[in-house]
Design a protein around this motif. Structure first.
Motif, PDB file in Angstrom:
ATOM      1  N   ARG A 137      51.889 -26.669   3.973  1.00  0.00           N
ATOM      2  CA  ARG A 137      52.421 -25.519   4.708  1.00  0.00           C
ATOM      3  C   ARG A 137      51.308 -24.500   4.925  1.00  0.00           C
ATOM      4  O   ARG A 137      50.523 -24.226   4.020  1.00  0.00           O
ATOM      5  CB  ARG A 137      53.575 -24.887   3.927  1.00  0.00           C
ATOM      6  CG  ARG A 137      54.322 -23.798   4.674  1.00  0.00           C
ATOM      7  CD  ARG A 137      55.605 -23.409   3.942  1.00  0.00           C
ATOM      8  NE  ARG A 137      55.362 -22.783   2.667  1.00  0.00           N
ATOM      9  CZ  ARG A 137      56.313 -22.494   1.776  1.00  0.00           C
ATOM     10  NH1 ARG A 137      57.573 -22.815   2.036  1.00  0.00           N
ATOM     11  NH2 ARG A 137      56.012 -21.915   0.632  1.00  0.00           N
ATOM     12  N   THR A 160      59.010 -23.513   7.915  1.00  0.00           N
ATOM     13  CA  THR A 160      58.206 -23.206   9.090  1.00  0.00           C
ATOM     14  C   THR A 160      56.719 -23.383   8.795  1.00  0.00           C
ATOM     15  O   THR A 160      56.270 -23.220   7.665  1.00  0.00           O
ATOM     16  CB  THR A 160      58.453 -21.770   9.550  1.00  0.00           C
ATOM     17  OG1 THR A 160      58.166 -20.863   8.465  1.00  0.00           O
ATOM     18  CG2 THR A 160      59.886 -21.573   9.991  1.00  0.00           C
ATOM     19  N   ASP A 161      55.966 -23.710   9.837  1.00  0.00           N
ATOM     20  CA  ASP A 161      54.514 -23.890   9.742  1.00  0.00           C
ATOM     21  C   ASP A 161      54.118 -25.000   8.768  1.00  0.00           C
ATOM     22  O   ASP A 161      53.064 -24.937   8.136  1.00  0.00           O
ATOM     23  CB  ASP A 161      53.820 -22.588   9.333  1.00  0.00           C
ATOM     24  CG  ASP A 161      54.014 -21.485  10.355  1.00  0.00           C
ATOM     25  OD1 ASP A 161      53.990 -21.800  11.564  1.00  0.00           O
ATOM     26  OD2 ASP A 161      54.193 -20.325   9.964  1.00  0.00           O
ATOM     27  N   ARG A 172      60.993 -22.023   2.722  1.00  0.00           N
ATOM     28  CA  ARG A 172      60.414 -21.912   4.066  1.00  0.00           C
ATOM     29  C   ARG A 172      59.863 -23.256   4.530  1.00  0.00           C
ATOM     30  O   ARG A 172      58.978 -23.806   3.896  1.00  0.00           O
ATOM     31  CB  ARG A 172      59.301 -20.847   4.071  1.00  0.00           C
ATOM     32  CG  ARG A 172      58.669 -20.643   5.441  1.00  0.00           C
ATOM     33  CD  ARG A 172      57.806 -19.400   5.478  1.00  0.00           C
ATOM     34  NE  ARG A 172      56.590 -19.511   4.701  1.00  0.00           N
ATOM     35  CZ  ARG A 172      55.429 -19.968   5.173  1.00  0.00           C
ATOM     36  NH1 ARG A 172      55.340 -20.399   6.419  1.00  0.00           N
ATOM     37  NH2 ARG A 172      54.370 -20.016   4.398  1.00  0.00           N
ATOM     38  N   ASN A 186      53.922 -32.096  13.115  1.00  0.00           N
ATOM     39  CA  ASN A 186      54.674 -30.900  12.734  1.00  0.00           C
ATOM     40  C   ASN A 186      56.029 -31.261  12.153  1.00  0.00           C
ATOM     41  O   ASN A 186      56.725 -32.154  12.654  1.00  0.00           O
ATOM     42  CB  ASN A 186      54.879 -29.991  13.954  1.00  0.00           C
ATOM     43  CG  ASN A 186      53.583 -29.373  14.431  1.00  0.00           C
ATOM     44  OD1 ASN A 186      52.748 -28.958  13.634  1.00  0.00           O
ATOM     45  ND2 ASN A 186      53.412 -29.305  15.748  1.00  0.00           N
ATOM     46  N   LYS A 207      59.657 -30.092  11.759  1.00  0.00           N
ATOM     47  CA  LYS A 207      60.580 -29.151  12.381  1.00  0.00           C
ATOM     48  C   LYS A 207      61.447 -28.475  11.325  1.00  0.00           C
ATOM     49  O   LYS A 207      61.949 -29.122  10.410  1.00  0.00           O
ATOM     50  CB  LYS A 207      61.465 -29.864  13.402  1.00  0.00           C
ATOM     51  CG  LYS A 207      60.705 -30.370  14.629  1.00  0.00           C
ATOM     52  CD  LYS A 207      61.664 -30.998  15.625  1.00  0.00           C
ATOM     53  CE  LYS A 207      60.921 -31.447  16.881  1.00  0.00           C
ATOM     54  NZ  LYS A 207      61.849 -32.082  17.850  1.00  0.00           N
ATOM     55  N   ALA A 208      61.632 -27.160  11.478  1.00  0.00           N
ATOM     56  CA  ALA A 208      62.425 -26.407  10.516  1.00  0.00           C
ATOM     57  C   ALA A 208      63.900 -26.797  10.568  1.00  0.00           C
ATOM     58  O   ALA A 208      64.616 -26.662   9.580  1.00  0.00           O
ATOM     59  CB  ALA A 208      62.280 -24.906  10.783  1.00  0.00           C
ATOM     60  N   ASP A 209      64.365 -27.304  11.728  1.00  0.00           N
ATOM     61  CA  ASP A 209      65.778 -27.644  11.875  1.00  0.00           C
ATOM     62  C   ASP A 209      66.041 -29.130  11.703  1.00  0.00           C
ATOM     63  O   ASP A 209      67.080 -29.629  12.114  1.00  0.00           O
ATOM     64  CB  ASP A 209      66.298 -27.167  13.228  1.00  0.00           C
ATOM     65  CG  ASP A 209      65.546 -27.822  14.400  1.00  0.00           C
ATOM     66  OD1 ASP A 209      64.539 -28.510  14.150  1.00  0.00           O
ATOM     67  OD2 ASP A 209      65.975 -27.644  15.555  1.00  0.00           O
TER      68      ASP A 209
END
Length: 266
Positions: free
Chosen positions: A102, A49-50, A47, A73, A75-77
């Protein structure tokens, strides 16, 4: 073999740094005299994200004791060629520590996904900002945290057992595990075990009280829900069951909050 593979990975990181000269996502760098580009690489990371990259004047230990200077931040992508670029002009003369953290799924605390490896530790991921050097690069390998490296959140489950409209007191509650493999075949197997041995081999939790209630703590798995290759795994969906005349009666409990209330009804 693992050390050799890791060295090849680090060599790839160095090559990547050399090939990436563009500024990545980050702060307004228009008037920045000094920049720090941070590259993040995920290995066995479920994960993204966050997640954020933080810089600080002391290494990260726990969130409650952490005093970061700033964060960006993640980015997840993002790709391996993407960097987060900090404006570190105001920190000339200081040593800055870099870490990827995270946020927990169900609370506002953060924990480290920056593991200790042969060539990496939280205390070694640092740069000293000097007047005569304007640009800095650092790479961080991220992975799922090892057990014991952070304190997980715990969901409090109130599990009620009812037969018709009546509470079922003094009934043994068992835990199968997460729901990935739960099926009718598993249920039949448990019932066969009970027929042969008088009780299941699954983990005994406790017995319901006079009101038919069992109180259970569920540690939260920070992986959350992960989809890989079209297959979804819910790491926080759990199966609890009781027995009624040798038959399995169960509830699927999605630990998506810190306070949960679920009923096994039959």
């Amino acid at each position: 073999m693992k050390k050799y593979s890791f060295m090849l990975f680090l060599l790839g990181m160095v090559t990547l740094f050399a090939s990436c000269s563009k500024d990545g996502d980050g702060e307004d760098l228009k008037n920045a005299s000094h920049k720090l580009a941070v590259y993040n690489f995920g290995i066995n990371l479920f994960r993204f994200t966050d997640s954020k990259v933080f810089i600080s004047e002391t290494p990260f230990s726990t969130w409650s004791k952490f005093s970061p200077l700033k964060s960006l931040n993640l980015k997840a992508d993002r790709t391996q060629k993407d960097s987060l670029v900090f404006n570190v002009s105001e920190y000339v003369g200081k040593t800055l520590y870099v870490v990827t953290l995270r946020k927990k799924l169900l609370s506002d605390d953060y924990y480290s996904i920056t593991p200790t490896l042969d060539k990496q530790s939280i205390s070694s991921l640092k740069v000293q900002i000097t007047e005569g050097k304007p640009n800095y690069q650092i790479g961080i390998i991220n992975s799922e945290p090892a057990n014991g490296t952070y304190t997980p959140d715990v969901a409090k489950l109130v599990l009620r057992v009812r037969k018709g409209t009546s509470a079922v007191a003094d009934r043994s509650v068992y835990y199968y595990g997460t729901s990935q493999l739960w099926s009718e075949a598993i249920i039949k197997n448990i019932e066969q075990q009970v027929a042969l041995n008088g009780k299941p081999v699954q983990k005994y939790m406790n017995k319901t009280d006079g009101a038919g209630i069992s109180l259970i703590d569920i540690p939260i798995n920070e992986r959350g829900t992960v989809t890989v290759g079209g297959k979804t795994t819910k790491y926080n969906e759990h199966v609890f069951f009781v027995l009624e005349a040798g038959k399995v009666k169960f509830a699927l409990v999605d630990a998506n909050a810190l306070k949960l209330d679920k009923t096994i009804a039959f």
